[in-house]
Enzyme design. Structure first.
Site, mmCIF file in Angstrom:
data_model
loop_
_atom_site.group_PDB
_atom_site.id
_atom_site.type_symbol
_atom_site.label_atom_id
_atom_site.label_comp_id
_atom_site.label_asym_id
_atom_site.label_seq_id
_atom_site.Cartn_x
_atom_site.Cartn_y
_atom_site.Cartn_z
ATOM 1 N N GLY A 1 1.693 -20.767 -5.603
ATOM 2 C CA GLY A 1 3.022 -18.527 -6.797
ATOM 3 C C GLY A 1 1.682 -17.879 -6.950
ATOM 4 O O GLY A 1 0.609 -17.848 -5.936
ATOM 5 N N GLY B 1 0.314 -14.990 -9.132
ATOM 6 C CA GLY B 1 -0.791 -15.593 -10.295
ATOM 7 C C GLY B 1 -2.937 -15.450 -10.380
ATOM 8 O O GLY B 1 -2.931 -15.450 -9.422
ATOM 9 N N GLU C 1 6.928 -18.611 -0.418
ATOM 10 C CA GLU C 1 7.405 -17.884 -0.730
ATOM 11 C C GLU C 1 7.392 -16.394 -0.592
ATOM 12 O O GLU C 1 7.787 -15.435 -0.204
ATOM 13 C CB GLU C 1 8.518 -18.160 -2.168
ATOM 14 N N ILE D 1 4.239 -25.178 -17.648
ATOM 15 C CA ILE D 1 3.764 -24.609 -19.171
ATOM 16 C C ILE D 1 3.452 -25.283 -19.816
ATOM 17 O O ILE D 1 2.155 -25.480 -20.987
ATOM 18 C CB ILE D 1 5.092 -23.442 -19.547
ATOM 19 N N ASN E 1 9.975 -18.024 -16.919
ATOM 20 C CA ASN E 1 11.072 -17.385 -16.165
ATOM 21 C C ASN E 1 11.836 -17.951 -14.973
ATOM 22 O O ASN E 1 13.239 -17.499 -15.234
ATOM 23 C CB ASN E 1 9.957 -17.108 -15.369
ATOM 24 N N LYS F 1 -1.829 -19.568 -25.923
ATOM 25 C CA LYS F 1 -2.226 -19.183 -27.693
ATOM 26 C C LYS F 1 -3.324 -19.438 -28.588
ATOM 27 O O LYS F 1 -3.090 -19.830 -29.528
ATOM 28 C CB LYS F 1 -0.735 -18.651 -28.085
HETATM 29 O O1 0RQ Z 1 2.942 -15.713 -22.071
HETATM 30 O O2 0RQ Z 1 1.562 -14.051 -22.114
HETATM 31 O O3 0RQ Z 1 2.966 -13.897 -23.211
HETATM 32 O O4 0RQ Z 1 0.414 -15.027 -23.904
HETATM 33 O O5 0RQ Z 1 3.121 -18.339 -20.872
HETATM 34 O O6 0RQ Z 1 1.222 -17.791 -18.772
HETATM 35 O O7 0RQ Z 1 -0.847 -19.193 -18.448
HETATM 36 O O8 0RQ Z 1 -0.444 -17.181 -17.770
HETATM 37 O O9 0RQ Z 1 0.378 -18.312 -16.646
HETATM 38 O O10 0RQ Z 1 1.384 -16.376 -15.646
HETATM 39 O O11 0RQ Z 1 0.882 -18.848 -13.765
HETATM 40 O O12 0RQ Z 1 3.038 -18.056 -15.866
HETATM 41 C C1 0RQ Z 1 4.588 -21.592 -14.955
HETATM 42 C C2 0RQ Z 1 4.965 -19.102 -16.514
HETATM 43 C C3 0RQ Z 1 2.900 -20.166 -15.270
HETATM 44 C C4 0RQ Z 1 4.217 -19.697 -13.930
HETATM 45 C C5 0RQ Z 1 4.029 -19.962 -15.524
HETATM 46 C C6 0RQ Z 1 2.398 -18.494 -21.987
HETATM 47 C C7 0RQ Z 1 1.310 -17.759 -22.086
HETATM 48 C C8 0RQ Z 1 1.570 -16.316 -21.277
HETATM 49 C C9 0RQ Z 1 2.130 -17.305 -18.983
HETATM 50 P P1 0RQ Z 1 1.777 -14.511 -22.777
HETATM 51 P P2 0RQ Z 1 -0.097 -18.245 -18.081
HETATM 52 P P3 0RQ Z 1 1.147 -18.348 -15.352
HETATM 53 C C10 0RQ Z 1 5.602 -19.941 -7.263
HETATM 54 C C11 0RQ Z 1 6.991 -21.012 -7.634
HETATM 55 C C12 0RQ Z 1 7.609 -20.541 -12.830
HETATM 56 C C13 0RQ Z 1 7.803 -20.412 -11.432
HETATM 57 C C14 0RQ Z 1 6.985 -20.723 -10.170
HETATM 58 C C15 0RQ Z 1 6.110 -19.872 -13.850
HETATM 59 C C16 0RQ Z 1 2.586 -17.674 -20.162
HETATM 60 O O13 0RQ Z 1 3.685 -20.002 -13.228
HETATM 61 O O14 0RQ Z 1 7.209 -19.197 -13.948
HETATM 62 O O15 0RQ Z 1 6.151 -21.788 -10.386
HETATM 63 N N1 0RQ Z 1 6.076 -21.246 -13.429
HETATM 64 N N2 0RQ Z 1 7.752 -21.046 -8.708
HETATM 65 O O16 0RQ Z 1 0.697 -18.120 -23.222
HETATM 66 C C17 0RQ Z 1 3.855 -21.495 -25.308
HETATM 67 C C18 0RQ Z 1 2.565 -23.096 -23.914
HETATM 68 C C19 0RQ Z 1 2.517 -22.271 -22.901
HETATM 69 C C20 0RQ Z 1 2.925 -20.666 -23.348
HETATM 70 C C21 0RQ Z 1 1.826 -20.817 -21.723
HETATM 71 N N3 0RQ Z 1 2.704 -24.041 -23.810
HETATM 72 N N4 0RQ Z 1 3.446 -22.664 -24.788
HETATM 73 N N5 0RQ Z 1 3.177 -20.830 -24.594
HETATM 74 N N6 0RQ Z 1 2.700 -20.586 -22.040
HETATM 75 N N7 0RQ Z 1 1.640 -22.178 -22.022
HETATM 76 C C22 0RQ Z 1 6.370 -19.083 -6.312
HETATM 77 C C23 0RQ Z 1 6.092 -17.690 -6.974
HETATM 78 O O17 0RQ Z 1 5.671 -17.772 -7.807
HETATM 79 C C24 0RQ Z 1 7.215 -16.315 -6.483
#
Ligand code: 0RQ
Length: 501
Positions: A268, A270, A293, A363, A383, A407
């Site tokens: 992914g 990030g 991807e 998440i 997302n 958080k």
């Molecule tokens: O929000 O920035 O407002 O604080 O979610 O979290 O830790 O920065 O991690 O950017 O890697 O995103 C799963 C969303 C992780 C992403 C997910 C809040 C956290 C922050 C982002 P803020 P991080 P990332 C790959 C295949 C699905 C799509 C996928 C995703 C924000 O990886 O969209 O996998 N995955 N595609 O604070 C409340 C929780 C939380 C939370 C995180 N438990 N409760 N808020 N956050 N955990 C292919 C591609 O990528 C194209």
């Protein structure tokens, strides 16, 4: 007109973005190009948003439905969501305004596996596609299209739409020509044939998109770069997560469960994936492959150093610095990068055959290994599932990564029961936080709970998770996957009420 439009018939349909936007009717279903901030139309969505704003000013509503490859950019999702111009959106977004509209209940959103979107369209599950708006790098004399920095669902949109509008973007490197592999052998069941890719390097298609010229109602010239976010170097937490994964790979190679070139990597985008890629690049690896991807900065660096021999994807997602590197050495990269349509880049058959190592963010995960990648507190869309399910379910190894808390520690990423499930306990093989790695292969649910709590949970939550688990076991109500139903989601409830799990 630029030399990018070499077909005389299409050259005659050249028009302004405003004129093209005026060809899109209220209520239309529009398939747009774009995948992870690459290859999306740059001018028409903004022109359309201006038109919608004017109409709204006169008290008129105007909304369209938008299908894309994946996430796009502020100039597409952002501007159209801002004027409340999107009725329904699929299959993936990451735009803050879209997210807000979706969570306010003002925009419908259908979150589906990226590999499956074109099948949905072909089979008619989604109804009729009126228009396609597609960015390309150029048009050949015979009318075939040179794809730009993302292929996404463009082949399907061009085939399925009644009408097509093309944006020709001269900021896309003309030398992208030849990097793409567009496969015209897909079919609906029962007529499907095996897809003959047995290595990420295999090419099975053509370099160009076919385009029925009679469907093209407009051509617009643009000159604008993709949305390129600057690269942020991995932070400490990401480096620790990457470290656990790199050690795990070494152990798997030593145990004979992975070859020394690993298996094709899917990663992914990030901070954490970048840290893993940097770690691999610094390690002893040579000639790895990627079947993924998106090609991000780290993969370009690995191609350059020889750590990575070849990368197959559907799009780029690069920082401005990396774009420059790509453009300066595009002949080198064209030999090593293949961009495919997303129903092939993410195909379950191929992920399974090639034995992909899938690495994606989460998440929250629960103590039994179910993973939520999409919903905050069970209800609010972040997302979307994107391609994570395509790769996680079908890969050889499905690794999910996350910091152990969110958080500022008020949320535990490990919870008694996930508040939404994207990846089930049956698909999730490995969970990694900065605390450690839980290898769940071959473990029963109760064994998994011990591993996940001990290895992955943050110390501030570990004892409470163990306490929940032990009391659930003591309840004697079902010892396969013990739960206290009245309490299973109480951590989320507490956060919603007090801002602290
Ligand atoms: O929000 O920035 O407002 O604080 O979610 O979290 O830790 O920065 O991690 O950017 O890697 O995103 C799963 C969303 C992780 C992403 C997910 C809040 C956290 C922050 C982002 P803020 P991080 P990332 C790959 C295949 C699905 C799509 C996928 C995703 C924000 O990886 O969209 O996998 N995955 N595609 O604070 C409340 C929780 C939380 C939370 C995180 N438990 N409760 N808020 N956050 N955990 C292919 C591609 O990528 C194209």
């Amino acid at each position: 007109a630029s030399s990018r439009i070499r077909n005389p018939e299409l050259l005659q349909r050249l028009m302004s973005a405003e004129a093209a936007a005026a060809l899109i009717p209220n209520g239309a279903v529009v398939g747009m190009s774009g995948f992870t901030g690459a290859g999306y139309p740059k001018a028409i969505p903004t022109a359309l948003a201006h038109r919608i704003r004017d109409l709204n000013g006169q008290g008129e509503k105007f909304r369209i439905s938008i299908w894309t490859g994946a996430s796009t950019a502020p100039e597409l999702d952002g501007v159209l969501a801002e004027v409340d111009g999107i009725e329904m959106r699929l299959p993936f977004q990451s735009d803050p305004i879209c997210r807000q509209r979706i969570n306010d209940g003002r925009m419908d959103y259908i979150d589906i596996h990226l590999s499956e979107v074109s099948q949905y369209a072909w089979a008619g599950f989604l109804g009729k596609l009126d228009l396609a708006v597609i960015e390309v790098a150029g048009i050949l004399e015979d009318g075939r299209l040179i794809p730009s920095s993302a292929v996404g669902n463009n082949k399907t949109w061009i085939e399925q739409a009644d009408k097509i509008i093309i944006e020709v973007n001269d900021k896309q490197n003309a030398k992208l020509e030849g990097m793409h592999d567009i496969y015209y052998g897909t079919a609906l069941p029962p007529n499907r044939k095996p897809i003959m890719i047995t290595s990420p390097a295999d090419r099975i298609g053509e370099q160009y998109l076919h385009c029925p010229l009679d469907k093209v109602i407009g051509v617009v010239e643009t000159s604008a770069a993709d949305r390129n976010s600057p690269f942020t170097p991995p932070d400490e937490v990401s480096k620790r997560i990457a470290g656990h994964i790199l050690e795990f790979f070494e152990r798997e190679i030593a145990a004979g469960r992975l070859p020394k070139e690993l298996l094709p990597i899917q990663s992914g985008v990030g901070n954490i994936p970048n840290a893993v890629l940097e770690g691999l690049d610094a390690g002893p690896y040579k000639n790895l492959t990627a079947f993924t991807e998106v090609i991000q900065d780290g993969m370009l660096k690995m191609l350059k150093s020889g750590t990575l021999g070849v990368a197959s994807a559907t799009a780029f997602s690069l920082s401005p610095v990396a774009i420059e590197e790509l453009n300066n050495n595009i002949d080198f990269y064209r030999e090593r990068i293949i961009l495919r349509q997303q129903d092939i880049s993410n195909h379950p058959e191929l992920a399974r055959r090639l034995g992909v190592i899938a690495m994606n963010g989460l998440i929250e995960a629960d103590i039994y290994g179910n993973v939520n990648s999409t919903h905050i507190m069970g209800s609010r869309m972040m997302n979307g599932i994107g391609g994570s399910g395509d790769f996680a379910r079908n890969g050889y190894l499905s690794i999910f990564v996350t910091p152990s808390t969110a958080k500022n520690g008020s949320i535990s990423a490990i919870v008694p029961m996930v508040s939404h499930v994207d990846h089930t306990e049956h698909d999730v093989k490995i969970i990694v936080t900065e605390q450690g790695l839980a290898d769940l292969r071959g473990l029963s649910p109760r064994q998994r709970a011990h591993k996940i709590i001990q290895n992955c949970a943050h110390p501030a939550y570990r004892e409470r998770l163990m306490d929940y688990f032990e009391r659930a076991c003591a309840s004697g109500r079902g010892m396969h996957t013990p739960h206290l139903l009245g309490e299973a989601l109480s951590w989320h409830q507490r956060y919603e009420e007090n801002g602290q799990m």
